[in-house]
Design a protein around this motif. Structure first.
Motif, short mmCIF file in Angstrom:
data_model
loop_
_atom_site.label_atom_id
_atom_site.label_comp_id
_atom_site.label_asym_id
_atom_site.label_seq_id
_atom_site.Cartn_x
_atom_site.Cartn_y
_atom_site.Cartn_z
N GLU A 138 0.81 -1.22 0.00
CA GLU A 138 0.00 0.00 0.00
C GLU A 138 0.84 1.27 0.00
OE1 GLU A 138 -2.67 -0.12 3.27
OE2 GLU A 138 -3.96 -1.66 2.39
N VAL A 139 2.16 1.14 0.17
CA VAL A 139 3.02 2.33 0.23
C VAL A 139 4.12 2.22 -0.82
CG1 VAL A 139 2.56 2.68 2.69
CG2 VAL A 139 4.52 1.28 1.98
N ALA A 140 4.73 3.36 -1.06
CA ALA A 140 5.86 3.43 -1.99
C ALA A 140 6.97 4.24 -1.34
CB ALA A 140 5.43 4.08 -3.31
N VAL A 141 8.20 3.97 -1.77
CA VAL A 141 9.35 4.72 -1.28
C VAL A 141 9.45 6.01 -2.08
CG1 VAL A 141 11.84 4.71 -0.93
CG2 VAL A 141 10.54 2.60 -0.60
N VAL A 142 9.19 7.15 -1.41
CA VAL A 142 9.22 8.45 -2.09
C VAL A 142 10.49 9.22 -1.76
CG1 VAL A 142 6.71 8.60 -2.17
CG2 VAL A 142 7.93 9.53 -0.20
N GLY A 143 11.30 8.70 -0.86
CA GLY A 143 12.58 9.32 -0.53
C GLY A 143 13.58 8.23 -0.21
N THR A 144 14.73 8.25 -0.89
CA THR A 144 15.72 7.17 -0.75
C THR A 144 16.87 7.60 0.15
OG1 THR A 144 16.85 7.92 -2.76
CG2 THR A 144 15.18 6.20 -2.99
N PHE A 145 17.61 6.61 0.61
CA PHE A 145 18.75 6.82 1.50
C PHE A 145 19.93 7.36 0.69
CE2 PHE A 145 22.67 5.15 3.44
CZ PHE A 145 22.55 5.62 4.74
N HIS A 146 20.61 8.38 1.26
CA HIS A 146 21.78 8.94 0.58
C HIS A 146 22.99 8.06 0.82
CE1 HIS A 146 25.17 11.65 -0.25
NE2 HIS A 146 24.34 12.28 -1.07
N ASP A 147 23.49 7.47 -0.26
CA ASP A 147 24.61 6.54 -0.18
C ASP A 147 25.77 7.14 -0.96
OD1 ASP A 147 26.39 4.47 -0.10
OD2 ASP A 147 24.98 2.93 -0.80
N PRO B 198 23.57 5.93 10.67
CA PRO B 198 22.44 5.41 9.89
C PRO B 198 22.89 4.46 8.79
CG PRO B 198 22.95 7.65 9.22
CD PRO B 198 23.86 7.35 10.38
N VAL B 199 22.05 3.46 8.53
CA VAL B 199 22.28 2.53 7.42
C VAL B 199 21.05 2.55 6.53
CG1 VAL B 199 23.79 1.06 8.80
CG2 VAL B 199 21.35 0.58 8.74
N ASN B 200 21.21 2.05 5.34
CA ASN B 200 20.09 2.03 4.39
C ASN B 200 19.07 0.98 4.85
OD1 ASN B 200 18.33 2.07 2.26
ND2 ASN B 200 19.90 1.87 0.68
N PRO B 201 17.88 1.38 5.26
CA PRO B 201 16.90 0.39 5.74
C PRO B 201 16.54 -0.66 4.70
CG PRO B 201 16.23 2.62 6.35
CD PRO B 201 17.37 2.76 5.39
N ILE B 202 16.53 -0.27 3.42
CA ILE B 202 16.17 -1.22 2.37
C ILE B 202 17.14 -2.40 2.34
CG2 ILE B 202 15.88 -1.51 -0.12
CD1 ILE B 202 13.65 0.05 1.20
N ASP B 203 18.41 -2.13 2.65
CA ASP B 203 19.42 -3.20 2.61
C ASP B 203 19.25 -4.21 3.73
OD1 ASP B 203 20.52 -1.98 0.43
OD2 ASP B 203 22.13 -0.97 1.54
N PHE B 204 18.51 -3.86 4.80
CA PHE B 204 18.43 -4.74 5.95
C PHE B 204 17.01 -5.21 6.27
CE2 PHE B 204 22.28 -2.24 6.38
CZ PHE B 204 23.22 -3.24 6.60
#
Length: 309
Positions: free
Chosen positions: A119-128, A244-250
């Motif tokens: 129901e949700v989408a990623v509208v802001g990504t982690f700065h890597d 902080p770490v990229n939540p998507i990666d974990f």
């Protein structure tokens, strides 16, 4: 045989005659058996009670610590510590508080902080820093005419409606308050120095000190002043030792998968609800400016001496 011997023989003969008559009675043998049984049982009970009493008396006699009716128990080392005021408890109270943090289940993994990921989408990504230039540019948040690196991810629904924000992993609420810039925020501690952070919330459902399980509702997605372009959304971070770490990666991975953090990295990080000084970024950009782009006063026609003449 004299008269005395005759009398003794006569008594013994009469006694034998009586015994023979009693032996002929039917009740004689049962009565004799019961009588002997009673004697044996009484003797056994008396001996048992005497043995128990003797053991208690023996313990009392050898208990030299039993003074004034107070019996000291324990090993000599424990008694010595107690007499000197040392209870043997050398644990730090702060360590006990840290141990009070709920232990995450061994098989528990991080999840996106929503009821239904579809129901949700990623509208802001982690700065890597290792990402491409284009990806780094999309991971910037514009606020007050400055751009800041996104330390997590931003989630929103396509229709712009609010949604429930849930705990990504079981833990303890260590922060739940209103922030003027980031909206209502919640910090959940999962293990020592491991946090999941939820910003831009509305209608908080939890309070500090509360234990939450994975999937428990923390609040609703809302708006904040920092990232107005995202509309109704929630900002989600995972931090280890403040880094902080990229939540998507974990997502779908446990705590053990988080990378090790050096002391230098931890010292360089700001608090989650804080921003770097934009003046520092401005000074860096000015230092990086190409000298060729600066105006040369000698090339200005208005300041050319020959033209003045």
């Amino acid at each position: 045989m004299n008269n005395h011997d005759e009398k003794q023989a006569s008594k013994w003969g009469r006694m034998q005659a009586k015994m023979k008559r009693l032996a002929k009675k039917r009740w004689m043998l049962p009565a004799l058996y019961l009588g002997l049984s009673a004697v044996v049982l009484t003797t056994f009970l008396w001996m048992t009670s005497t043995t128990d009493l003797t053991d208690e008396q023996r313990d009392s006699e050898f208990d030299i610590e039993n003074i004034g009716g107070h019996q000291e128990q324990g090993s000599p080392e424990e008694l010595a510590d107690e007499n000197t005021g040392n209870t043997g408890n050398t644990e730090d109270p702060q360590a006990e508080e840290e141990e009070a943090v709920p232990v995450v289940a061994q098989d528990e993994v991080f999840e996106l902080p929503v009821m239904d990921e579809n129901e949700v989408a990623v509208v802001g990504t982690f700065h890597d820093y290792e990402a491409s230039v284009e990806e780094q540019e999309t991971a910037l948040v514009r606020y007050n005419n400055y751009f800041y690196q996104n330390k997590g991810i931003d989630l929103a629904k396509e229709d712009g409606e609010a949604f429930d924000v849930t705990a990504s992993m079981s833990g303890t609420i260590v922060k739940a308050e209103e922030d003027a810039l980031f909206g209502q925020v919640v910090h959940v501690e999962h293990d020592e120095d491991i946090l999941s952070i939820y910003q831009s919330l509305n209608e908080l459902k939890v309070e500090v000190g509360q234990t939450v399980k994975q999937g428990d509702v923390l609040g609703e997605a809302g708006r904040n002043l920092y990232n107005q372009d995202a509309g109704i959304h929630t900002h989600f971070e995972i931090r280890k030792d403040g880094v902080p770490v990229n939540p998507i990666d974990f997502v779908d991975q446990g705590i053990s998968a988080l990378p090790n953090v050096s002391a230098e990295e931890a010292d360089e990080q700001l608090e989650p609800e804080s921003l770097p000084d934009p003046e520092e970024d401005t000074e860096d950009s000015e230092n990086d400016e190409d000298p060729a782009d600066k105006e040369d006063p000698k090339e200005d026609p208005e300041k050319d001496p020959e033209l003045d003449s």
